[in-house]
Design a protein around this motif. Sequence first.
Motif, PDB file in Angstrom:
ATOM      1  N   TRP A 154       0.835  -1.203   0.000  1.00 13.11           N
ATOM      2  CA  TRP A 154       0.000   0.000   0.000  1.00 13.11           C
ATOM      3  C   TRP A 154       0.871   1.255   0.000  1.00 13.11           C
ATOM      4  O   TRP A 154       0.635   2.203  -0.756  1.00 13.11           O
ATOM      5  CB  TRP A 154      -0.939  -0.007   1.210  1.00 13.11           C
ATOM      6  N   THR A 155       1.932   1.249   0.812  1.00 14.81           N
ATOM      7  CA  THR A 155       2.849   2.386   0.848  1.00 14.81           C
ATOM      8  C   THR A 155       3.519   2.587  -0.508  1.00 14.81           C
ATOM      9  O   THR A 155       3.673   3.718  -0.990  1.00 14.81           O
ATOM     10  CB  THR A 155       3.910   2.177   1.936  1.00 14.81           C
ATOM     11  N   SER A 156       3.926   1.494  -1.140  1.00 15.43           N
ATOM     12  CA  SER A 156       4.596   1.573  -2.444  1.00 15.43           C
ATOM     13  C   SER A 156       3.654   2.111  -3.514  1.00 15.43           C
ATOM     14  O   SER A 156       4.070   2.883  -4.391  1.00 15.43           O
ATOM     15  CB  SER A 156       5.118   0.192  -2.853  1.00 15.43           C
ATOM     16  N   VAL A 157       2.390   1.697  -3.467  1.00 18.80           N
ATOM     17  CA  VAL A 157       1.421   2.188  -4.440  1.00 18.80           C
ATOM     18  C   VAL A 157       1.197   3.688  -4.270  1.00 18.80           C
ATOM     19  O   VAL A 157       1.170   4.448  -5.253  1.00 18.80           O
ATOM     20  CB  VAL A 157       0.087   1.413  -4.299  1.00 18.80           C
ATOM     21  N   ILE A 158       1.050   4.126  -3.029  1.00 18.42           N
ATOM     22  CA  ILE A 158       0.853   5.560  -2.776  1.00 18.42           C
ATOM     23  C   ILE A 158       2.061   6.357  -3.256  1.00 18.42           C
ATOM     24  O   ILE A 158       1.931   7.408  -3.898  1.00 18.42           O
ATOM     25  CB  ILE A 158       0.590   5.808  -1.273  1.00 18.42           C
ATOM     26  N   GLU A 159       3.266   5.843  -2.974  1.00 19.15           N
ATOM     27  CA  GLU A 159       4.486   6.519  -3.410  1.00 19.15           C
ATOM     28  C   GLU A 159       4.547   6.576  -4.928  1.00 19.15           C
ATOM     29  O   GLU A 159       4.885   7.616  -5.514  1.00 19.15           O
ATOM     30  CB  GLU A 159       5.709   5.784  -2.849  1.00 19.15           C
ATOM     31  N   ALA A 160       4.225   5.459  -5.588  1.00 24.84           N
ATOM     32  CA  ALA A 160       4.275   5.422  -7.051  1.00 24.84           C
ATOM     33  C   ALA A 160       3.305   6.420  -7.662  1.00 24.84           C
ATOM     34  O   ALA A 160       3.628   7.099  -8.646  1.00 24.84           O
ATOM     35  CB  ALA A 160       3.981   4.013  -7.548  1.00 24.84           C
ATOM     36  N   CYS A 161       2.102   6.523  -7.080  1.00 23.98           N
ATOM     37  CA  CYS A 161       1.085   7.412  -7.640  1.00 23.98           C
ATOM     38  C   CYS A 161       1.464   8.884  -7.504  1.00 23.98           C
ATOM     39  O   CYS A 161       0.941   9.730  -8.235  1.00 23.98           O
ATOM     40  CB  CYS A 161      -0.267   7.148  -6.979  1.00 23.98           C
ATOM     41  N   ARG A 162       2.372   9.194  -6.583  1.00 21.87           N
ATOM     42  CA  ARG A 162       2.869  10.571  -6.486  1.00 21.87           C
ATOM     43  C   ARG A 162       3.617  10.966  -7.749  1.00 21.87           C
ATOM     44  O   ARG A 162       3.790  12.157  -8.030  1.00 21.87           O
ATOM     45  CB  ARG A 162       3.799  10.709  -5.278  1.00 21.87           C
ATOM     46  N   TYR A 163       4.092   9.962  -8.499  1.00 20.50           N
ATOM     47  CA  TYR A 163       4.884  10.215  -9.699  1.00 20.50           C
ATOM     48  C   TYR A 163       4.162   9.690 -10.935  1.00 20.50           C
ATOM     49  O   TYR A 163       4.748   9.045 -11.790  1.00 20.50           O
ATOM     50  CB  TYR A 163       6.261   9.567  -9.555  1.00 20.50           C
ATOM     51  N   GLY A 164       2.875   9.995 -11.011  1.00 23.71           N
ATOM     52  CA  GLY A 164       2.065   9.495 -12.111  1.00 23.71           C
ATOM     53  C   GLY A 164       1.615  10.562 -13.090  1.00 23.71           C
ATOM     54  O   GLY A 164       0.717  10.312 -13.891  1.00 23.71           O
ATOM     55  N   ARG A 165       2.220  11.745 -13.038  1.00 19.26           N
ATOM     56  CA  ARG A 165       1.823  12.820 -13.946  1.00 19.26           C
ATOM     57  C   ARG A 165       3.083  13.428 -14.561  1.00 19.26           C
ATOM     58  O   ARG A 165       3.921  13.958 -13.844  1.00 19.26           O
ATOM     59  CB  ARG A 165       1.017  13.888 -13.198  1.00 19.26           C
ATOM     60  N   TYR A 166       3.200  13.320 -15.888  1.00 14.78           N
ATOM     61  CA  TYR A 166       4.431  13.717 -16.567  1.00 14.78           C
ATOM     62  C   TYR A 166       4.169  13.775 -18.065  1.00 14.78           C
ATOM     63  O   TYR A 166       3.130  13.322 -18.546  1.00 14.78           O
ATOM     64  CB  TYR A 166       5.543  12.691 -16.288  1.00 14.78           C
ATOM     65  N   ASN A 167       5.131  14.310 -18.805  1.00  9.77           N
ATOM     66  CA  ASN A 167       5.069  14.298 -20.262  1.00  9.77           C
ATOM     67  C   ASN A 167       5.481  12.909 -20.739  1.00  9.77           C
ATOM     68  O   ASN A 167       6.640  12.497 -20.552  1.00  9.77           O
ATOM     69  CB  ASN A 167       6.003  15.367 -20.839  1.00  9.77           C
ATOM     70  N   ALA A 168       4.562  12.191 -21.361  1.00 11.72           N
ATOM     71  CA  ALA A 168       4.823  10.803 -21.739  1.00 11.72           C
ATOM     72  C   ALA A 168       5.956  10.670 -22.735  1.00 11.72           C
ATOM     73  O   ALA A 168       6.703   9.685 -22.717  1.00 11.72           O
ATOM     74  CB  ALA A 168       3.548  10.174 -22.308  1.00 11.72           C
TER      75      ALA A 168
END
Length: 600
Positions: free
Chosen positions: A339-353
């Motif tokens: 759960w912690t890893s998923v939350i951390e990953a989602c913090r970095y889910g917006r970027y120029n593809a």
Amino acid sequence: MTVSPPTGTGAPRRRVQLTPLRSIPVGFTGRRAAEGPMTFGQLNILQWLSGTPGHVPATVCDELEVSGETSVGDVAEIIAVLLGRHEGLRTSYVTGERPRQLVVDAGVLMLDVCSLGEAGWGAADRPAVAKALIRWLSARETPGMTDFPVRVAVAVVDERVIACAAEFSLMAVDYQALGIVRREFAEMIRDRSARQVGEPRHQPLDQAGLEATPAARHQAATTLCYWQDQLERMPRHLYVPSAGPTGQSLSVELSSVAAAMAVRAVAARTRASGSSIVLAAICAVLAQRTGHQELVFPLLSGNRFERRLSRYVGTLVQACVATVEVSRASFDALVTQTWTSVIEACRYGRYNAFDRVAVGKRIEHERGLCFSYEPLFNSLVAESLPAFNAGAECRLEQVNAALRQTELRWRPVPGFQAPVRFGLTQVEGVVRLESWSADSGKVPRTEMESLLLAVERLLVAAAHSDLDAGRIREVISLDPISRGPDWTLVDSCWVDLVEAQRLLDEALAPAAARLFPSVGGRPLVAYLVATESVSTPEQAHARCMAALPNHPDALTPRHYVLCAATPLDPANLNTWHSVLSAGTGRVDQQSADALDSSLR
């Protein structure tokens, strides 16, 4: 447990036959006409579609719920409101060096009307008729970037609407945005007073403006650094498929009431979300089956964390990368870490593809692999609060009895690139978890079923108390993937040395080349005869990278040694003499692209 192909629900008393009658013009008016840069979400879909043409759907279709008294006029009026309210539904796109979105302030949408023929169709037939409408819409030519992003169709008896369906461009909506449109449509069906455009909302052009601010640009740059860190550890394939004949793309869905009961109980102990609990079980199963204790794999982030995005109709979903360590921890500890890893990953889910793809290409060149970005985990479960807020009492006999209701259903699915992926669509009441195989000849249905059932076994065993590492392995009860003596683990990747030699033979022919598993402490060292076209390690590496997609179980050599002549016994390292040059062959990406172009 039942194992069967999928069957429909709510089947009609007779076959659904749609006859196109006419198209009705639906005029709409919005607040502004404008243009501007694409959002990160739109650029993500643009890159996704351009990177895999013909392999992924460009649209999403779904039913728009009507009542027994809905008329064609009602549907037309509601569609006009939705188009006026949401700019993304009246936007076209311009691609090229400067991708743009173009919003019109007014226009006309053609509403397709299809007849069901004779009377006798009613509310009970709506699901089946809606599915027929979805198939009819999906069978038409896919809209392009400059086309209108919405198509709507109704099926009628006389003027009474039996069902309504819509097709949307993924440039305009993601699944959460589609849910917003469906809810607003249903609300306006029930309440005529709700058929108002209403106050201005946050629109895609507004989102693009926010993403251009210095703070957003800094966050996007930080995100690319995070991606780089993850990709430097991600294996080429987390789940290495076994060799086999080519098969079809296939999905197997697990439907388990027992697993849902277990998820509620585990959530009460761990305070984790239901989807994270299911993902933790998947991670434990994959770790035991693959031999990887560190799992680096992609997820999809909905990116709807800010309040202004709660009713935003636009595409926001992008991939992110999570790392989960599966070692000697207990199951509850694994759930918490997941759960912690998923939350951390989602913090970095917006970027120029496009920038993210460039980072990936550079790392592929440096590591001598090409990523398959699997197994993707996609949760479509909307969880506002963790499942522990609901009652979680369950007795052993209840869970065991519920196991008899478990079903496995399979169906063909559109082709995709990654060997395997998972999709979670429900956790409350019943766990619905899909496993997709891109090639059932390599990852067969029986393998997918065994993975899904192992996930269920682990969840059920964890329902009553935490499990230590030994008990987790015992409950999963799956042997590691069988690998012969020609397999080795290099740079977090399982490599078939025989396949890696075939890679050299294809890439460097007609020159003689030989791969050695280890030389002087360096893994995967290639000795080859220099030729006019391959006279440097950089040229050898470029050729190997070009041929690599045809060899899924290989990596490129870590080191290249170029010699002047072919030895009498190429398989004997001691017979390779007259070394001309040696090196890793890695160069900066710009030089690598130039080398690649020169070889074509």
